[in-house]
Design a protein around this motif. Structure first.
Motif: not given
Length: 400
Positions: A238-248
């Protein structure tokens, strides 16, 4: 005989296992769940099989009383198996705890102070510690930290490239998790191969509902995929793992999501669940085989991320001697192992299809005899590792 009681406490449940101090045999195990709800439940597996009970369990203290009742009624007797220690899994030790630590009031305060780094885990772990200390006041209690194995990360690996002063004030850095499993499995792999761990460059893939990769050089963690929290890295249930912080930032501005909503999204509504509507790898696999395109994409994304980390960690290690799969998915999903290793022959990895597909459950080699990299499946045993480290901590404390 003497034993170690290992406790893994959550906010509304705790698991336990009684392990013989000498033989390391599991003598009993159980689960106390639905703590604080109208109706709680206990499940205890002992010498005479599994017994279950439904009762009201208002708090963890009551839960430990119910556990003691189960031992008294169904065995084994704690009088005949006196406790050398009670070992507790604690998720976050920050920079303060780099080894198993005998619990004192000051240690409890420090675990509580680190709760802002693991708000879902440390408070629950602490509840279990306090209830267990009340139940066993004359037995040493030991906190074993998920982050401790990764205290050997070099600064270049644990440092995030943000304002250094801000990061220092707010304890922002990579800590890593699943350390107890990575330590146990990397050492078990070396023993299984009959090779000194000091000579080995290993990658351990702990693949369960939570998943992480770890690069281990000479028995020491030098890089790991989880970061300041267990959210970073591989695709999980259920966790995304790596993600561009700008997505948030984008979602905050455009979708008007607040901090709590973003936290809920990334931790509970992402990963396999977010991509396919299914959080269990077995369900995702079945759906993909039935032609579900979203499930197939979830699998492909998971495998893509795994290949990415295997390649990156091989480069960091300067080569690879051993690649290990462990935990529920890693140990049991032969197809995922095959898909992950497909196309990695240039790294010296040659999978043996028959060995990989075998239904064996113990530690085993799944690569060919001619493979430059030995690929293993090694079942993890975090409870046994916690028991071992607890005994070591108690012995060290007595020696001092």
């Amino acid at each position: 005989m003497s034993a170690v009681l290992v406790v893994n406490s959550g906010s509304s449940s705790f698991k336990y296992q009684l392990i013989d101090s000498e033989s390391e045999e599991s003598l009993a195990s159980g689960l106390v769940e639905r703590i604080g709800e109208a109706s709680g439940r206990t499940s205890h597996r002992g010498p005479d099989g599994t017994s279950e009970r439904t009762l009201q369990i208002p708090d963890h203290t009551a839960g430990f009383r119910a556990m003691l009742d189960a031992f008294a009624e169904h065995g084994p007797s704690l009088d005949e198996n006196p406790l050398d220690a009670v070992g507790h899994r604690v998720v976050h030790g920050g920079k303060r705890f780099f080894e198993p630590t005998v619990v004192t009031p000051l240690v409890e305060i420090n675990i509580e102070d680190l709760s802002d780094l693991a708000p879902l885990h440390n408070p629950a772990n602490l509840q279990g510690i306090r209830a267990a200390r009340a139940a066993f006041p004359d037995v040493p209690h030991v906190a074993v930290f998920d982050t401790a194995f990764h205290q050997t990360l070099p600064p270049a690996a644990y440092t995030y490239a943000i304002d250094a002063g801000l990061a220092e004030r707010h304890r922002v850095r990579r800590y890593g998790f699943h350390g107890t499993s990575h330590k146990y499995v990397s050492e078990a792999a070396a023993r299984f191969l009959g090779r000194p761990i000091e000579e080995l460059r290993q990658i351990v893939l702990h693949l369960g509902n939570g998943a992480s990769a770890c690069a281990v050089r000479g028995g020491r963690s030098v890089e790991t995929s989880m970061g300041m929290t267990p959210l970073e890295g591989l695709v999980m249930g259920t966790r995304s793992g790596d993600l561009d912080p700008a997505v948030l930032l984008h979602l905050a501005r455009r979708a008007h999501l607040g901090t709590d909503e973003l936290d809920e999204l990334l931790n509970r509504r992402s990963g396999l669940l977010g991509l396919s509507g299914r959080g269990d790898m077995r369900d995702v696999r079945q759906a993909a085989e039935n032609g579900d395109e979203a499930a197939r994409l979830a699998l492909d994304t998971t495998i893509h991320r795994l290949k990415h980390y295997i390649g990156a960690y091989t480069a960091l290690l300067g080569g690879l001697d051993v690649l290990v799969f462990t935990a529920g998915i890693g140990e049991n999903d032969a197809r995922l192992r095959e898909e992950t290793l497909e196309g990695l022959g240039f790294l010296g990895i040659e999978l043996d299809p028959e060995r990989n597909a075998a239904s064996d459950r113990g530690a085993r080699v799944i690569s060919t005899d001619g493979s430059a990299v030995t690929v293993l499946v090694v079942p993890t045993n975090e409870e046994l590792e916690i028991a071992r480290q607890s005994l070591q901590a108690v012995a060290r404390e007595r020696a001092d």
